[in-house]
Write an enzyme that holds these catalytic residues in place. Structure first.
Site, PDB file in Angstrom:
ATOM      1  N   ASP A   1       0.695  -1.211   0.032  1.00  0.00           N
ATOM      2  CA  ASP A   1       0.440  -0.357  -0.281  1.00  0.00           C
ATOM      3  C   ASP A   1       0.689   1.231   0.090  1.00  0.00           C
ATOM      4  OD1 ASP A   1      -1.974   1.527   0.085  1.00  0.00           O
ATOM      5  OD2 ASP A   1      -2.877   0.809   1.980  1.00  0.00           O
ATOM      6  N   GLY A   2       0.446   2.622  -0.279  1.00  0.00           N
ATOM      7  CA  GLY A   2       1.044   3.589  -0.577  1.00  0.00           C
ATOM      8  C   GLY A   2       1.326   4.405  -1.747  1.00  0.00           C
TER       9      GLY A   2
ATOM     10  N   ARG B   1      -0.163   7.619  -2.713  1.00  0.00           N
ATOM     11  CA  ARG B   1       0.486   8.789  -1.614  1.00  0.00           C
ATOM     12  C   ARG B   1       1.952   9.772  -1.925  1.00  0.00           C
ATOM     13  NH1 ARG B   1      -0.874   5.875   3.983  1.00  0.00           N
ATOM     14  NH2 ARG B   1      -1.786   4.578   2.114  1.00  0.00           N
ATOM     15  N   TRP B   2       3.028   7.983  -2.360  1.00  0.00           N
ATOM     16  CA  TRP B   2       4.219   8.489  -3.006  1.00  0.00           C
ATOM     17  C   TRP B   2       3.807   9.572  -4.367  1.00  0.00           C
ATOM     18  CZ3 TRP B   2       6.691   7.670  -7.106  1.00  0.00           C
ATOM     19  CH2 TRP B   2       7.944   7.896  -7.181  1.00  0.00           C
TER      20      TRP B   2
ATOM     21  N   SER C   1      -7.461  -5.579  -4.954  1.00  0.00           N
ATOM     22  CA  SER C   1      -8.743  -6.134  -4.344  1.00  0.00           C
ATOM     23  C   SER C   1      -9.470  -6.620  -5.096  1.00  0.00           C
ATOM     24  CB  SER C   1      -8.874  -5.525  -2.931  1.00  0.00           C
ATOM     25  OG  SER C   1      -9.507  -4.795  -2.440  1.00  0.00           O
TER      26      SER C   1
ATOM     27  N   ASN D   1     -11.215  -2.926  -5.127  1.00  0.00           N
ATOM     28  CA  ASN D   1      -9.728  -1.870  -5.570  1.00  0.00           C
ATOM     29  C   ASN D   1     -11.055  -1.323  -7.503  1.00  0.00           C
ATOM     30  OD1 ASN D   1      -7.461  -3.061  -5.129  1.00  0.00           O
ATOM     31  ND2 ASN D   1      -8.500  -1.477  -3.972  1.00  0.00           N
ATOM     32  N   TRP D   2     -11.502  -2.100  -8.075  1.00  0.00           N
ATOM     33  CA  TRP D   2     -12.684  -1.699  -8.621  1.00  0.00           C
ATOM     34  C   TRP D   2     -13.653  -0.624  -8.824  1.00  0.00           C
ATOM     35  CZ3 TRP D   2     -11.953  -4.297 -12.882  1.00  0.00           C
ATOM     36  CH2 TRP D   2     -11.939  -6.259 -12.718  1.00  0.00           C
TER      37      TRP D   2
ATOM     38  N   GLU E   1       1.725 -13.014  12.342  1.00  0.00           N
ATOM     39  CA  GLU E   1       2.493 -11.902  13.002  1.00  0.00           C
ATOM     40  C   GLU E   1       2.387 -10.880  11.881  1.00  0.00           C
ATOM     41  OE1 GLU E   1       3.421 -11.785  16.056  1.00  0.00           O
ATOM     42  OE2 GLU E   1       3.202 -13.947  16.369  1.00  0.00           O
TER      43      GLU E   1
HETATM   44  C1  IPE Z   1      -5.046  -2.808  -0.117  1.00  0.00           C
HETATM   45  O1  IPE Z   1      -5.063  -1.301  -0.593  1.00  0.00           O
HETATM   46  C2  IPE Z   1      -5.207  -3.402  -1.598  1.00  0.00           C
HETATM   47  C3  IPE Z   1      -4.107  -3.851  -2.159  1.00  0.00           C
HETATM   48  C4  IPE Z   1      -2.837  -3.610  -1.964  1.00  0.00           C
HETATM   49  C5  IPE Z   1      -3.916  -4.399  -3.210  1.00  0.00           C
HETATM   50  P1  IPE Z   1      -6.484  -0.274   0.195  1.00  0.00           P
HETATM   51  O2  IPE Z   1      -5.654   0.993  -0.674  1.00  0.00           O
HETATM   52  O3  IPE Z   1      -6.926  -0.635  -1.502  1.00  0.00           O
HETATM   53  O4  IPE Z   1      -7.248  -0.187   0.643  1.00  0.00           O
HETATM   54  P2  IPE Z   1      -7.553   0.711   2.011  1.00  0.00           P
HETATM   55  O5  IPE Z   1      -8.466   1.145   0.995  1.00  0.00           O
HETATM   56  O6  IPE Z   1      -6.606   1.527   2.735  1.00  0.00           O
HETATM   57  O7  IPE Z   1      -8.459  -0.431   2.858  1.00  0.00           O
HETATM   58  C1  IPE Z   2      -1.812  -0.165  -3.193  1.00  0.00           C
HETATM   59  O1  IPE Z   2      -1.084   1.750  -3.563  1.00  0.00           O
HETATM   60  C2  IPE Z   2      -1.753  -0.129  -4.511  1.00  0.00           C
HETATM   61  C3  IPE Z   2      -3.397  -0.844  -5.114  1.00  0.00           C
HETATM   62  C4  IPE Z   2      -4.324  -0.813  -4.187  1.00  0.00           C
HETATM   63  C5  IPE Z   2      -3.608  -1.417  -6.412  1.00  0.00           C
HETATM   64  P1  IPE Z   2      -2.848   2.481  -3.504  1.00  0.00           P
HETATM   65  O2  IPE Z   2      -3.275   2.662  -4.180  1.00  0.00           O
HETATM   66  O3  IPE Z   2      -3.675   2.426  -1.954  1.00  0.00           O
HETATM   67  O4  IPE Z   2      -2.073   4.036  -2.845  1.00  0.00           O
HETATM   68  P2  IPE Z   2      -2.721   5.204  -1.626  1.00  0.00           P
HETATM   69  O5  IPE Z   2      -2.806   4.393  -0.501  1.00  0.00           O
HETATM   70  O6  IPE Z   2      -3.524   5.768  -2.556  1.00  0.00           O
HETATM   71  O7  IPE Z   2      -1.613   5.730  -1.241  1.00  0.00           O
HETATM   72 MG    MG Z   3      -4.441   1.991  -0.299  1.00  0.00          MG
END
Ligand code: IPE
Ligand code: IPE
Ligand code: MG
Length: 248
Positions: A27-28, A31-32, A72, A75-76, A214
């Site tokens: 994740d992130g 934001r990066w 996920s 994510n759609w 863990e």
């Molecule tokens: C979890 O990250 C899904 C993946 C890393 C593929 P999300 O960014 O979708 O999760 P939420 O929305 O912060 O819970």
């Molecule tokens: C995780 O990064 C990648 C996927 C969910 C596909 P994000 O796209 O969720 O990045 P943030 O959480 O918005 O920074």
């Molecule tokens: Mg995210």
């Protein structure tokens, strides 16, 4: 001392206490990118480099299974352009990295509702799974259109079908039977779950499998998560006392 044992000791890791299965919520990326004034998609592109590093590092350390949360079932809900860019990115990288993964002896598996993915991506998944099927090195599991609840619901549906066809009786259904109906029953449960980006939640990842895993959360954003950070997560894991509900 074997070469791998030597490497592990030089990194401050105990070869006797290595996790067999590491799972990562990557994740992130968004934001990066945002912090650099870039588009979210550029963050995902940068995240691909960390994927490569994580696979290489886990391979070097002798970890048997690495599961990566790639997309996920929720994510759609993102803007169409981002979803399309992610699908294209996964497909391109599977195609580009397949020969290298195969050469390293890695086995690639995909978990998730793949029939809902673009057909060209489904075809690429089929190809890479087929190519690497017989390999004996690290198993890399990509969770794509994956949801923990979806996996459990799919298992429940199959249990119901088995009951209707007379091959299973309802009173036989227990944790072991359900485990055997998950996507890949031969894969051991994750020992260590890493989440980058600082969020203290599971976001519907591996719900069935993380009962006694863990958990390690780091504020580091996924594109900044490198080899040293992964090793530090494993050092932290090795300091944990796992009790599985019992007393030690
Ligand atoms: C979890 O990250 C899904 C993946 C890393 C593929 P999300 O960014 O979708 O999760 P939420 O929305 O912060 O819970
Ligand atoms: C995780 O990064 C990648 C996927 C969910 C596909 P994000 O796209 O969720 O990045 P943030 O959480 O918005 O920074
Ligand atoms: Mg995210």
């Amino acid at each position: 001392m074997g070469k791998r044992e030597e490497l592990l000791r030089s990194l401050g890791l105990d070869p006797e206490r290595m996790p067999r299965h590491v799972a990562i919520i990557m994740d992130g990326n968004g934001r990066w990118a945002q912090r650099r004034g870039l588009s979210r998609i550029e963050g995902h592109l940068e995240g691909v480099k960390s994927v490569r590093t994580a696979i290489e590092t886990c391979g070097d350390l002798g970890i048997e299974y690495l599961t990566l949360y790639t997309f996920s079932t929720e994510n759609w809900r993102r803007p169409r352009e981002e979803v399309e860019a992610l699908m294209a990115l996964v497909e391109e990288n599977l195609r580009r990295e397949a020969p290298e993964l195969h050469a390293r002896g890695a086995r690639v598996r995909v978990w998730g509702r793949r029939h809902e993915l673009p057909p060209s991506l489904q075809e690429e998944i089929r190809r890479v799974e087929e190519l690497t099927r017989g390999n004996r090195g690290i198993t890399v599991i990509l969770a794509i259109n994956y949801g923990g609840r979806a996996e459990i619901a799919d298992a429940a549906r199959r249990a119901a079908e088995l009951c209707l066809s007379g091959r299973l009786r309802p009173e036989q259904i227990d944790e072991n039977v359900l485990s055997a109906l998950m996507y890949d029953p031969e894969v051991p449960e994750p020992d260590l779950l890493i989440r980058t980006g600082g969020e203290m939640r599971i976001s519907n990842f591996l719900l069935w499998h993380v009962a006694y895993t863990e958990i390690y959360v780091t504020p580091t954003l996924w594109p900044d998560f490198g080899r040293e950070e992964l090793i530090e997560a494993i050092r932290d894991y090795q300091r944990r006392e796992r009790r599985f509900g019992g007393l030690r």
